[in-house]
Design a protein around this motif. Structure first.
Motif, PDB file in Angstrom:
ATOM      1  N   ASP B  88       0.823  -1.221   0.000  1.00  0.00           N
ATOM      2  CA  ASP B  88       0.000   0.000   0.000  1.00  0.00           C
ATOM      3  C   ASP B  88       0.849   1.260   0.000  1.00  0.00           C
ATOM      4  O   ASP B  88       0.603   2.196  -0.762  1.00  0.00           O
ATOM      5  N   GLY B 107     -13.785   6.226 -10.851  1.00  0.00           N
ATOM      6  CA  GLY B 107     -13.839   6.251  -9.382  1.00  0.00           C
ATOM      7  C   GLY B 107     -14.475   4.983  -8.831  1.00  0.00           C
ATOM      8  O   GLY B 107     -14.009   4.416  -7.843  1.00  0.00           O
ATOM      9  N   THR B 108     -15.540   4.520  -9.476  1.00  0.00           N
ATOM     10  CA  THR B 108     -16.229   3.302  -9.014  1.00  0.00           C
ATOM     11  C   THR B 108     -15.326   2.086  -9.120  1.00  0.00           C
ATOM     12  O   THR B 108     -15.285   1.241  -8.213  1.00  0.00           O
ATOM     13  N   ALA B 111     -12.814   2.153  -6.356  1.00  0.00           N
ATOM     14  CA  ALA B 111     -13.434   1.748  -5.087  1.00  0.00           C
ATOM     15  C   ALA B 111     -13.574   0.221  -5.040  1.00  0.00           C
ATOM     16  O   ALA B 111     -13.296  -0.416  -4.025  1.00  0.00           O
ATOM     17  N   GLU B 112     -13.973  -0.366  -6.172  1.00  0.00           N
ATOM     18  CA  GLU B 112     -14.130  -1.822  -6.248  1.00  0.00           C
ATOM     19  C   GLU B 112     -12.777  -2.503  -6.053  1.00  0.00           C
ATOM     20  O   GLU B 112     -12.663  -3.516  -5.354  1.00  0.00           O
ATOM     21  N   ARG B 114     -10.208  -1.317  -4.385  1.00  0.00           N
ATOM     22  CA  ARG B 114      -9.877  -1.199  -2.959  1.00  0.00           C
ATOM     23  C   ARG B 114     -10.557  -2.305  -2.170  1.00  0.00           C
ATOM     24  O   ARG B 114      -9.982  -2.891  -1.261  1.00  0.00           O
ATOM     25  N   ALA B 115     -11.815  -2.568  -2.525  1.00  0.00           N
ATOM     26  CA  ALA B 115     -12.593  -3.571  -1.790  1.00  0.00           C
ATOM     27  C   ALA B 115     -11.994  -4.962  -1.989  1.00  0.00           C
ATOM     28  O   ALA B 115     -11.849  -5.725  -1.022  1.00  0.00           O
ATOM     29  N   PHE B 116     -11.614  -5.294  -3.228  1.00  0.00           N
ATOM     30  CA  PHE B 116     -11.038  -6.623  -3.471  1.00  0.00           C
ATOM     31  C   PHE B 116      -9.660  -6.761  -2.840  1.00  0.00           C
ATOM     32  O   PHE B 116      -9.289  -7.839  -2.378  1.00  0.00           O
ATOM     33  N   ILE B 117      -8.898  -5.654  -2.788  1.00  0.00           N
ATOM     34  CA  ILE B 117      -7.601  -5.699  -2.100  1.00  0.00           C
ATOM     35  C   ILE B 117      -7.824  -6.007  -0.619  1.00  0.00           C
ATOM     36  O   ILE B 117      -7.114  -6.815  -0.015  1.00  0.00           O
ATOM     37  N   SER B 118      -8.849  -5.373  -0.020  1.00  0.00           N
ATOM     38  CA  SER B 118      -9.171  -5.657   1.385  1.00  0.00           C
ATOM     39  C   SER B 118      -9.564  -7.107   1.571  1.00  0.00           C
ATOM     40  O   SER B 118      -9.186  -7.742   2.560  1.00  0.00           O
ATOM     41  N   LEU B 119     -10.337  -7.641   0.622  1.00  0.00           N
ATOM     42  CA  LEU B 119     -10.760  -9.041   0.697  1.00  0.00           C
ATOM     43  C   LEU B 119      -9.555  -9.957   0.751  1.00  0.00           C
ATOM     44  O   LEU B 119      -9.471 -10.852   1.592  1.00  0.00           O
ATOM     45  N   ASN B 121      -6.385  -9.162   1.567  1.00  0.00           N
ATOM     46  CA  ASN B 121      -5.613  -8.953   2.802  1.00  0.00           C
ATOM     47  C   ASN B 121      -6.288  -9.629   3.988  1.00  0.00           C
ATOM     48  O   ASN B 121      -5.639 -10.257   4.818  1.00  0.00           O
ATOM     49  N   ALA B 194     -15.096 -15.776  -4.924  1.00  0.00           N
ATOM     50  CA  ALA B 194     -15.474 -14.394  -5.222  1.00  0.00           C
ATOM     51  C   ALA B 194     -14.516 -13.776  -6.249  1.00  0.00           C
ATOM     52  O   ALA B 194     -14.942 -13.109  -7.197  1.00  0.00           O
ATOM     53  N   ARG B 198     -15.486 -12.643 -10.086  1.00  0.00           N
ATOM     54  CA  ARG B 198     -15.288 -11.261 -10.549  1.00  0.00           C
ATOM     55  C   ARG B 198     -14.391 -11.218 -11.778  1.00  0.00           C
ATOM     56  O   ARG B 198     -14.601 -10.460 -12.706  1.00  0.00           O
TER      57      ARG B 198
END
Lengths: 323, 265
Positions: B88, B107-108, B111-112, B114-119, B121, B194, B198
């Protein structure tokens, strides 16, 4: 025989049916999936399978944890995600992990680690709601757990400024990402709410409504106007009765203040009469005990004549002695 | 109000004024004897990202890379006067120099991403730590000998025990302490499902060019299916998702001409 589905939860405040995000998540999911759920405010996590609320009960089954409860409800054919494509389901899972990785630590910080918020908001609220003697134990335990999480994630002491800055920075990025993803839509996937909407509502609603003293993160959320509208929309559509009760309660608390101002003329009159009666009583008592004496004009004249006679007799006596 | 003194923002701010130097060094532990599953995944992910950005760097293997790192975790890069650790921070540092793999994303989509990176991690990252430090078989046969291989006795035992305690505490704080191995495998399964869903039939997650999300997936998935562990369930779960394996092979072909030899316990 149809056994009812029940949920033991933390109580609500500020227009929310529950202030706890995990309870709110299950309740919102139940509303979106049309689950006939009865909620009981127990405010006591002691006698629960995992030591935390909410606890879902159906007959003899007791389940803790949102993902387990959602899985059980899906088995019973209650789901909020029927209309989602597999890609959207994947996205929903990803966003819920974004919330738990980036926003959850910030909420723990804001509720339990931030000193002002802990002393003025969290601890009094939980201490008031928990039954004796748990009100002496749980607030302190939640505070200690939150501090341990900060130390685990940042590997410095919980009061290091790096923790506060880091936690707020991550949370603000997360809120911005959610706001961008939601855009001008009503819900995250079209016009019907799904599991992700329940999760986002649960995270955002207490953050938006609770009266924090240090409200930096709350202010950032308020700046994301579409997220604010999202929370208000769900509250009004799915938890309308709670919201209305709270509004009515707020209005009724304001009314006694207005009524006391209407009593103004009578209050003054009563105060004046009371002061007059007190003065008359004290004056009468003073006269009766002789503290104050009032003499008339004739009495004053007689006293003066008496004084003159005494003076003359004294003068005659002294002049006779002089001879 | 939170103060603005963030180490990352300072280095990003100051680092943005200089172009990418030619002598950037990438520090990681020894590959053959020392590195463990989670660290190898993170190192590969950062290497893939830097290669995708066409940024030159030289790899330096150090037994004490973990201690040299500013955040205590590997990998880290030395870029001029700056030490930047973990994906990061490195992405932000490189982004401040005007180099980005996501410039064309909306932008969307960001955001998506970021969400998959969190998933990844939250699930794969923590699952790797669980398997490495909490599973007794893997810990005794792989982790303990490898982690302690660079220290003399009794330091190898003490430091290994300390590191295990720290990682178990981290897992416990993140809600993974009470999970059984079965539950961890289920979580890995749902995460990979998931990601696979995707990705679909595309080569990369967003368009024709890879992003840091693809680099992260490469780092984790490639490490998992190429690392020989006593417990092969982890690798078998990941191998089921052929599109993720294809993604990894494509990135390996495009950016890693000659791969380093596999981990041998």
């Amino acid at each position: 025989m149809n056994r009812p589905m029940e949920l033991d939860i933390w109580g609500g405040d500020w227009g929310l049916p529950s202030i706890d995000l995990h309870c709110l998540e299950v309740m919102a999911y139940a509303k979106f999936s049309a689950v006939p759920l009865q909620t009981h405010v127990t405010n006591n996590p002691f006698c629960t399978p995992n030591g935390s609320l909410p606890v879902f009960k159906h007959g003899k089954k007791k389940i803790n944890g949102f993902s387990e409860i959602a899985a059980y409800l899906r088995e019973k054919n209650f789901s909020a995600d029927f209309g989602l494509t597999p890609k959207q389901c994947a996205e929903s899972v990803a966003f819920s992990h974004l919330l738990s990785e980036r926003l959850h630590p910030a909420l723990q910080y804001v509720w339990w680690v931030d000193r002002k918020n802990y002393l003025e908001l969290s601890r009094p609220w939980y201490a008031k709601s928990l039954p004796f003697p748990y009100n002496y134990y749980y607030p302190g335990r939640y505070e200690r757990d939150a501090k341990k999480i900060m130390e685990t994630l940042y590997e410095v002491c919980w009061d290091d400024p790096v923790v506060e800055t880091g936690v707020h920075a991550e949370a603000e990025k997360c809120l911005t990402a959610l706001s961008i993803r939601l855009g001008e839509e009503e819900f995250f996937f079209g016009s019907h709410p799904s599991t992700l909407d329940a999760t986002v509502y649960a995270y955002l609603a207490p953050l938006l409504k609770a009266p924090f003293l240090n409200a930096a993160l709350q202010n950032h959320l308020k700046a994301c106007s579409n997220l604010v509208r999202f929370v208000v929309r769900i509250s009004q559509r799915y938890f309308a009765s709670t919201l209305q009760e709270y509004e009515a309660h707020k209005t009724s608390q304001q009314k006694p203040k207005e009524d006391s101002e209407n009593y103004f003329p009578n209050k003054r009159r009563n105060q004046f009469l009371a002061a007059l009666v007190a003065t008359v009583a004290m004056t009468g008592y003073a006269f009766s005990t002789g503290l104050i004496e009032v003499s008339s004009k004739e009495e004053v004249k007689m006293e003066d004549e008496l004084d003159e006679q005494i003076d003359e007799s004294v003068f005659d006596h002294s002049s006779n002695e002089g001879e | 109000m939170p103060s603005v003194l963030l180490t990352e923002s300072i280095s990003v701010e100051l680092g943005s004024r200089e172009p990418w130097p030619g002598d950037v060094k990438f520090f990681q532990p020894y590959l053959m004897e020392q590195i463990l599953l989670p660290d190898n995944a993170n190192c590969l992910a950062v290497q893939a990202f830097l290669k995708m950005c066409e940024l030159h760097f030289t790899i330096e293997n150090r037994w004490n890379a973990e201690y040299m790192s500013p955040s205590g975790r590997v990998p880290f890069i030395k870029c001029g006067d700056f030490l930047v650790a973990e994906l990061d921070s490195i992405v932000a540092f490189v982004g401040a120099k005007g180099i980005s793999l996501t410039a064309e994303l909306t932008g969307t989509q960001k955001a998506e991403m970021r969400a998959f990176i969190s998933l990844i991690n939250c699930v794969l990252g923590n699952a790797e730590i669980y398997v490495t430090w909490k599973d007794d078989t893997v810990f005794n046969e792989v982790t303990k000998p490898r982690y302690g291989s660079v220290f003399p006795f009794p330091l190898n035992r003490i430091l290994c025990w300390q590191k295990q305690k720290k990682n178990l505490k981290r897992l416990s704080m993140l809600g993974w302490g009470g999970k059984s191995l079965e539950e961890v495998y289920n979580d890995i399964e749902s995460c990979c499902s998931a990601l696979s869903e995707r990705l679909g039939r595309s080569l990369f997650f967003f368009g024709e060019h890879p992003t840091e999300l693809d680099a992260l997936i490469f780092g984790h998935i490639f490490t998992i299916f190429t690392t020989p562990l006593p417990n092969t369930v982890f690798a078998r779960i990941v191998r089921k998702y052929s599109n993720l394996i294809e993604l990894c092979k494509a990135i390996e072909r495009m950016y890693f001409e000659r791969r380093e030899p596999e981990l041998v316990p």
